[in-house]
Design a protein around this motif. Sequence first.
Motif, short mmCIF file in Angstrom:
data_model
loop_
_atom_site.label_atom_id
_atom_site.label_comp_id
_atom_site.label_asym_id
_atom_site.label_seq_id
_atom_site.Cartn_x
_atom_site.Cartn_y
_atom_site.Cartn_z
N PHE A 277 0.72 -1.21 -0.03
CA PHE A 277 0.00 0.03 0.12
C PHE A 277 0.80 1.34 -0.01
N GLY B 102 11.77 4.72 3.67
CA GLY B 102 12.83 3.97 4.26
C GLY B 102 12.15 3.24 5.51
N GLU B 103 13.00 2.21 5.89
CA GLU B 103 12.57 1.45 7.30
C GLU B 103 13.93 1.82 8.31
N SER C 19 9.05 5.14 13.37
CA SER C 19 7.91 4.16 13.04
C SER C 19 8.64 2.97 12.38
N SER D 183 3.74 0.10 12.60
CA SER D 183 2.78 0.03 11.40
C SER D 183 1.96 -1.42 11.32
N HIS E 233 -1.68 -2.38 10.84
CA HIS E 233 -2.65 -2.42 9.68
C HIS E 233 -3.25 -3.68 9.65
N ASN F 73 -4.07 6.77 1.95
CA ASN F 73 -3.97 7.46 0.81
C ASN F 73 -3.67 6.84 -0.43
N GLY G 270 2.95 7.46 2.88
CA GLY G 270 2.73 6.27 1.79
C GLY G 270 2.90 6.73 0.53
N1 SAH Z 1 8.91 1.80 7.01
C1 SAH Z 1 8.50 2.79 8.34
C2 SAH Z 1 8.42 3.90 8.11
C3 SAH Z 1 7.60 4.73 6.98
S1 SAH Z 1 6.00 4.49 6.59
C4 SAH Z 1 7.14 2.05 8.82
O1 SAH Z 1 6.80 1.15 8.14
O2 SAH Z 1 6.44 2.41 9.87
C5 SAH Z 1 5.16 5.39 7.80
C6 SAH Z 1 3.58 5.45 7.96
O3 SAH Z 1 2.92 5.57 6.65
C7 SAH Z 1 3.47 3.70 8.40
O4 SAH Z 1 2.56 3.62 9.29
C8 SAH Z 1 2.87 3.36 6.85
O5 SAH Z 1 2.21 2.14 7.13
C9 SAH Z 1 2.17 4.37 6.45
N2 SAH Z 1 1.55 4.44 5.14
C10 SAH Z 1 2.21 3.74 4.15
N3 SAH Z 1 1.53 3.87 2.89
C11 SAH Z 1 0.51 4.64 3.25
C12 SAH Z 1 -0.80 4.91 2.36
N4 SAH Z 1 -0.81 4.65 1.33
N5 SAH Z 1 -1.68 5.62 3.24
C13 SAH Z 1 -1.79 5.73 4.65
N6 SAH Z 1 -0.58 5.53 5.24
C14 SAH Z 1 0.53 4.88 4.86
#
Ligand code: SAH
Length: 349
Positions: free
Chosen positions: A119, A164-165, A196, A219, A221, A297, A341
């Motif tokens: 996503f 990034g992670e 995060s 995260s 989900h 999003n 995201g």
């Molecule tokens: N890799 C880390 C940090 C980056 S993502 C992580 O996974 O937490 C930061 C946040 O945005 C995470 O909670 C992620 O899941 C969320 N995110 C990623 N894609 C998204 C999207 N399309 N819509 C809403 N949130 C999203």
Amino acid sequence: MDARKDIRKISDSDLKAWMQTRGEKAFRLAQIQDWLWKKWAASFSEMANLPASLREALDSDFQIRKLSVSEFQKSADGTIKVAFRLFDGNLVEGVLIPSGERMTACISSQVGCSLTCKFCATGYMDRKRNLDAAEIFDQAREIAAIAEKEYNLPLTNIVMMGMGEPLLNYANVLEGINRITDPMGMGWSPKRITLSTAGIAKMIVKLADDGVKFNLALSLHAADDEKRNRIMPINESNTLDAIKEALRYFYQKTKNQVTFEYIAFAGFNESLEDATKLSKFTRSTGIPVKINIIEYNPIAEADFMNADPQRLDAFKAKLESDKLIVNIRRSRGKDIDAACGQLANKSNS
Ligand code: SAH
């Protein structure tokens, strides 16, 4: 290409050794550090309290590789997205999210990402490289300056939720955060910083062992492994059980705030049954956890859909009836692809 070493990549002890070989006085090291991190100097010639001979020697052996703002976009809701150009031409994105007096910077930890979450736009890019500590520090500093300039307000929060992670770039991320919290850097309280992660259990344990003082967001989900595997391949090697154990350990050792982020996807993870699973999983950790339900999003690469607001309300009500603390987070900066995201250097590619 400039062959001089980046001075902010030299360890304090190596820099000290360099000073000693040149017969410089020990207190000069602190002065240099002060210029590099606290005063955020862009060149050695600015370092007015150093003797000219030292400034020249520094300049012939080292460079200061600051990142630069390559693009600046302001959303209708005030969110600002910045594309940062790194010394090697790579781009990463950072976001400033104003919300009343609250000014949050969202910063990146890697160029691209290796995790392929279905996503997330960044997940469809390859991981090109890790950011170094100075590149992480510079994003925070740059966005703090933008908050002052555009809104006349200081930055209040930093979230490592950009590209990034962070836990797969552990050492640089921790050093970057250290520079942000160091009185000789930005002097920030770690309580205003949140990292995060998609959930790298081993590294969450390491955070606890290293005694970090910042907050942690997971995260999540999906609160069942089968569903989570489908949207986050990292879950196959870091199952919910493994993450749960790691989080419990993290909280017991640090007492730092833990948050779950949960994107509600229409028809996938927002039924009352999903709420029950989330509630059970949260309570089974045995630690206090806040839940942030995030609006999805939309990204071009995937066909998920945002959940219906009424279903979201019912989902939230179920969690609240189980005495959990839940917030629904409205998305910001969507019109400029600055929302969670959506960071994928799109306007530049
Ligand atoms: N890799 C880390 C940090 C980056 S993502 C992580 O996974 O937490 C930061 C946040 O945005 C995470 O909670 C992620 O899941 C969320 N995110 C990623 N894609 C998204 C999207 N399309 N819509 C809403 N949130 C999203």
